[in-house]
Design a protein around this motif. Structure first.
Motif, PDB file in Angstrom:
ATOM      1  N   VAL A   7       0.855  -1.189   0.000  1.00  0.00           N
ATOM      2  CA  VAL A   7       0.000   0.000   0.000  1.00  0.00           C
ATOM      3  C   VAL A   7       0.891   1.239   0.000  1.00  0.00           C
ATOM      4  O   VAL A   7       1.853   1.320   0.761  1.00  0.00           O
ATOM      5  CB  VAL A   7      -0.941   0.013   1.227  1.00  0.00           C
ATOM      6  N   GLY A   8       0.596   2.171  -0.901  1.00  0.00           N
ATOM      7  CA  GLY A   8       1.376   3.396  -0.985  1.00  0.00           C
ATOM      8  C   GLY A   8       2.470   3.356  -2.039  1.00  0.00           C
ATOM      9  O   GLY A   8       3.043   4.385  -2.367  1.00  0.00           O
ATOM     10  N   ILE A  27      -4.798   1.640  -8.055  1.00  0.00           N
ATOM     11  CA  ILE A  27      -5.309   2.284  -6.838  1.00  0.00           C
ATOM     12  C   ILE A  27      -6.569   1.602  -6.314  1.00  0.00           C
ATOM     13  O   ILE A  27      -6.937   1.805  -5.163  1.00  0.00           O
ATOM     14  CB  ILE A  27      -5.550   3.806  -7.030  1.00  0.00           C
ATOM     15  N   GLY A  28      -7.217   0.803  -7.149  1.00  0.00           N
ATOM     16  CA  GLY A  28      -8.431   0.098  -6.728  1.00  0.00           C
ATOM     17  C   GLY A  28      -9.672   0.878  -7.124  1.00  0.00           C
ATOM     18  O   GLY A  28      -9.625   2.091  -7.316  1.00  0.00           O
ATOM     19  N   HIS A  34     -12.872   8.274  -6.611  1.00  0.00           N
ATOM     20  CA  HIS A  34     -12.451   9.615  -6.168  1.00  0.00           C
ATOM     21  C   HIS A  34     -11.590  10.291  -7.237  1.00  0.00           C
ATOM     22  O   HIS A  34     -11.720  11.489  -7.479  1.00  0.00           O
ATOM     23  CB  HIS A  34     -11.686   9.532  -4.846  1.00  0.00           C
ATOM     24  N   TRP A  35     -10.706   9.524  -7.860  1.00  0.00           N
ATOM     25  CA  TRP A  35      -9.836  10.016  -8.952  1.00  0.00           C
ATOM     26  C   TRP A  35     -10.708  10.631 -10.051  1.00  0.00           C
ATOM     27  O   TRP A  35     -10.504  11.771 -10.461  1.00  0.00           O
ATOM     28  CB  TRP A  35      -9.014   8.837  -9.476  1.00  0.00           C
ATOM     29  N   TYR A  80      -0.445   2.481  -4.688  1.00  0.00           N
ATOM     30  CA  TYR A  80      -1.068   1.168  -4.629  1.00  0.00           C
ATOM     31  C   TYR A  80      -2.162   1.157  -3.560  1.00  0.00           C
ATOM     32  O   TYR A  80      -1.912   1.440  -2.406  1.00  0.00           O
ATOM     33  CB  TYR A  80      -0.019   0.083  -4.350  1.00  0.00           C
ATOM     34  N   LYS A  81      -3.396   0.882  -4.003  1.00  0.00           N
ATOM     35  CA  LYS A  81      -4.578   0.801  -3.139  1.00  0.00           C
ATOM     36  C   LYS A  81      -4.955   2.127  -2.483  1.00  0.00           C
ATOM     37  O   LYS A  81      -5.702   2.150  -1.512  1.00  0.00           O
ATOM     38  CB  LYS A  81      -4.412  -0.285  -2.057  1.00  0.00           C
ATOM     39  N   ARG A  82      -4.424   3.248  -2.996  1.00  0.00           N
ATOM     40  CA  ARG A  82      -4.871   4.536  -2.461  1.00  0.00           C
ATOM     41  C   ARG A  82      -4.527   5.668  -3.423  1.00  0.00           C
ATOM     42  O   ARG A  82      -3.722   5.519  -4.323  1.00  0.00           O
ATOM     43  CB  ARG A  82      -4.329   4.770  -1.061  1.00  0.00           C
ATOM     44  N   LEU A  83      -5.164   6.802  -3.170  1.00  0.00           N
ATOM     45  CA  LEU A  83      -4.968   8.000  -3.986  1.00  0.00           C
ATOM     46  C   LEU A  83      -4.595   9.148  -3.065  1.00  0.00           C
ATOM     47  O   LEU A  83      -5.192   9.311  -2.005  1.00  0.00           O
ATOM     48  CB  LEU A  83      -6.280   8.340  -4.717  1.00  0.00           C
TER      49      LEU A  83
END
Length: 151
Positions: A7-8, A27-28, A34-35, A80-83
């Motif tokens: 993650v990150g 990012i999932g 959200h993106w 990875y897995k976040r924005l």
């Protein structure tokens, strides 16, 4: 043996800038929502102002999507897995932030207080995992550069 992403982690394959499906996979689906909403918000409130540009920051920083006219507006960082979104506040923006200090959410004020101030401003890196986080980013961006009036 290649290690699986944590993650990150950033997108670091520099052979080509990422497209939407690469970003979504990285990012999932939740973060990608959200993106897409942030991109749509910028296009709606700042029509024709910014031409987003993919920047490659090397093996450590990877790819990011920068919105800039003459000064940087914001940068989306697909992790990875976040924005995350990076918003740089110059002197005038920091004064406006301080004037509204008690209106902002406490998480944002804490992030602001902990961010180091550089000669070109305070770099706020905001992890976006909720509509509230997204709202913080759009409020900061509106404060930084009011949208052109829709005449």
């Amino acid at each position: 043996m290649e290690q699986s992403p944590q993650v990150g982690d950033r997108i670091t394959d520099k052979s080509a800038s990422p497209d939407d499906s690469t970003v979504r996979d990285w990012i999932g689906p939740g973060a990608f929502k959200h993106w897409a909403r942030l991109q749509n918000w910028i296009e709606e409130f700042y029509p024709g102002v910014f031409a987003p540009e993919w920047l490659y920051g090397g093996k450590k920083r990877g790819w990011s999507l920068r919105y800039k006219k003459t000064k940087a507006f914001c940068t989306f960082v697909p992790e990875y897995k976040r924005l995350s979104a990076v918003v740089v506040l110059g002197r005038a923006e920091r004064e406006r932030f301080e004037e509204r200090r008690y209106v902002w959410r406490s998480q944002l004020v804490k992030l602001y207080d902990e961010a180091k101030t550089y000669p070109d401003g305070k770099f706020l890196t905001i992890a976006i995992s909720s509509a509230d986080d997204r709202h913080d980013v759009t409020e900061l961006l509106t404060m930084k550069r009011p949208p052109p009036s829709r005449g």
